[in-house]
Motif scaffolding. Sequence first.
Motif, PDB file in Angstrom:
ATOM      1  N   THR A 172     -12.734  -4.957  -7.539  1.00 19.67           N
ATOM      2  CA  THR A 172     -13.115  -3.544  -7.602  1.00 19.67           C
ATOM      3  C   THR A 172     -14.575  -3.400  -7.996  1.00 19.67           C
ATOM      4  OG1 THR A 172     -10.861  -2.896  -8.195  1.00 19.67           O
ATOM      5  CG2 THR A 172     -12.614  -1.328  -8.701  1.00 19.67           C
ATOM      6  N   MET A 182     -17.694  -2.348   2.025  1.00 24.87           N
ATOM      7  CA  MET A 182     -16.630  -1.393   2.356  1.00 24.87           C
ATOM      8  C   MET A 182     -16.524  -1.208   3.864  1.00 24.87           C
ATOM      9  SD  MET A 182     -17.120   1.531  -0.574  1.00 24.87           S
ATOM     10  CE  MET A 182     -17.346   1.090  -2.301  1.00 24.87           C
ATOM     11  N   THR A 242      -1.328   2.560  -2.362  1.00 22.60           N
ATOM     12  CA  THR A 242      -2.597   3.216  -2.022  1.00 22.60           C
ATOM     13  C   THR A 242      -3.648   2.946  -3.095  1.00 22.60           C
ATOM     14  OG1 THR A 242      -1.767   5.280  -3.025  1.00 22.60           O
ATOM     15  CG2 THR A 242      -1.554   5.033  -0.628  1.00 22.60           C
ATOM     16  N   SER A 246      -7.154   1.152  -2.363  1.00 25.74           N
ATOM     17  CA  SER A 246      -8.371   1.807  -2.827  1.00 25.74           C
ATOM     18  C   SER A 246      -9.224   0.863  -3.656  1.00 25.74           C
ATOM     19  CB  SER A 246      -8.006   3.047  -3.657  1.00 25.74           C
ATOM     20  OG  SER A 246      -9.133   3.562  -4.345  1.00 25.74           O
ATOM     21  N   PHE A 250     -12.294  -0.022  -1.369  1.00 23.63           N
ATOM     22  CA  PHE A 250     -13.223   1.092  -1.570  1.00 23.63           C
ATOM     23  C   PHE A 250     -13.711   1.236  -3.010  1.00 23.63           C
ATOM     24  CE2 PHE A 250     -10.404   2.441   1.995  1.00 23.63           C
ATOM     25  CZ  PHE A 250     -11.341   2.302   3.012  1.00 23.63           C
ATOM     26  N   PRO A 255     -17.070   4.906  -7.037  1.00 20.99           N
ATOM     27  CA  PRO A 255     -17.699   4.574  -5.751  1.00 20.99           C
ATOM     28  C   PRO A 255     -18.815   3.553  -5.917  1.00 20.99           C
ATOM     29  CG  PRO A 255     -18.362   6.751  -6.482  1.00 20.99           C
ATOM     30  CD  PRO A 255     -17.294   6.302  -7.422  1.00 20.99           C
ATOM     31  N   THR A 271     -11.582  10.211  -9.233  1.00 20.83           N
ATOM     32  CA  THR A 271     -11.911   9.415  -8.040  1.00 20.83           C
ATOM     33  C   THR A 271     -10.694   8.654  -7.541  1.00 20.83           C
ATOM     34  OG1 THR A 271     -14.149   9.145  -8.911  1.00 20.83           O
ATOM     35  CG2 THR A 271     -13.506   7.715  -7.084  1.00 20.83           C
ATOM     36  N   LYS A 275      -9.152   9.223  -3.786  1.00 19.20           N
ATOM     37  CA  LYS A 275      -9.073   8.122  -2.828  1.00 19.20           C
ATOM     38  C   LYS A 275      -7.630   7.833  -2.419  1.00 19.20           C
ATOM     39  CE  LYS A 275     -13.324   5.666  -4.013  1.00 19.20           C
ATOM     40  NZ  LYS A 275     -13.924   4.396  -4.480  1.00 19.20           N
ATOM     41  N   THR A 276      -6.718   7.838  -3.392  1.00 27.48           N
ATOM     42  CA  THR A 276      -5.326   7.558  -3.043  1.00 27.48           C
ATOM     43  C   THR A 276      -4.736   8.664  -2.182  1.00 27.48           C
ATOM     44  OG1 THR A 276      -4.670   8.479  -5.207  1.00 27.48           O
ATOM     45  CG2 THR A 276      -4.855   6.091  -5.029  1.00 27.48           C
ATOM     46  N   ALA A 278      -6.398  10.505  -0.114  1.00 21.06           N
ATOM     47  CA  ALA A 278      -6.993  10.363   1.217  1.00 21.06           C
ATOM     48  C   ALA A 278      -6.244   9.303   2.029  1.00 21.06           C
ATOM     49  CB  ALA A 278      -8.467   9.991   1.090  1.00 21.06           C
ATOM     50  N   ILE A 279      -5.887   8.199   1.392  1.00 21.69           N
ATOM     51  CA  ILE A 279      -5.135   7.149   2.092  1.00 21.69           C
ATOM     52  C   ILE A 279      -3.736   7.647   2.435  1.00 21.69           C
ATOM     53  CG2 ILE A 279      -4.200   4.812   1.912  1.00 21.69           C
ATOM     54  CD1 ILE A 279      -6.553   4.142   0.065  1.00 21.69           C
TER      55      ILE A 279
END
Length: 329
Positions: A172, A182, A242, A246, A250, A255, A271, A275-276, A278-279
């Motif tokens: 990460t 990414m 997810t 992430s 990502f 980020p 965040t 992100k999760t 979005a997935i």
Amino acid sequence: MSFGLDVATGLFYLLVFPGFAFLFTYALAVEYVDRKLYARLQNRVGPRVIQPLADFLKLLTKESAVPANARERIYRVAPIFGLAGVLTSILYVPVWGEQAAMAFEGDLVVVLVLMSIPSFALFFGGWYSGNVFSKIGTTRTMTQLFGYEIPFFLACFAPAVAAESMEISTITAFMGANPEYMLLVLPGFAVGGLSLQAKLERVPFDSPEAGTEIATGTLAEYSGRKLALFHLTKDIELVVGTGLLSALFFGGPYPFGSVEGTAGIAIGIVTFLVKTLAIVAVLTILRAIVARLRIEQVIEVFYRVLVPVALAQIAFVLLYGLYTTGMIQ
């Protein structure tokens, strides 16, 4: 004193955050988002916000019968066994920062193994329920498992190769500090996302549950509290899966880099949620626009397409790493 503090901290991580309390709440929220988006894509209204919680509580109040032909002990333990696996796995996935609650070198392998437990719980629970439809469903579950596990493992190993570590927190941090990776590992993310969709037995990989063919397959004989636990396990597995994707592809909660203090924790959690979700949205769109594959088609997709892509992804990451270090020109 220190031992007692460590035990208290561990229990807090497991039972409160990022453990059961957080996962229970967020998993139901993710189920709502998934069902609502799926409905809107089909031009339906979809559920209300409290519908997932209401469905869960309703199942808890229903009778939890045990079939006469079932192996009672295995039948009863299977839902708890699957839930325990996914609850434990979140401890090694970064949620509020680059560092997970209980990170150690090699925890990526542990998480991948823990995330396989729900599939085995489904198999044993369905097989020993004594129902013929359940046995067909469990056979499909295990057949599908041999298809998606290999590409899922390979996809998750590509970022590990880039970061030169098998620790999720280290990967990460590496992805957050090197955002160009990414883009480099996007094919691996696609393989991992499709494999996660199959792991969760969602369309187009829902043949083990196929309600129109085998009456929900594995879970045909489950009811009440035990059925509620299986549904909750699937929701939590979606969150953990997810979250893992992430973190690996990502940069997890951050980020770029990290922010210190309380503000950093808050930003990290937000965040992680963004992100999760979005997935989840990507997986929901996939569920809405494709049809169910037959079980032999599932295996063909994974072995003929996704495994080669995952292997090529690892090779590409290795070559890029050698190029950036100047070992090849």
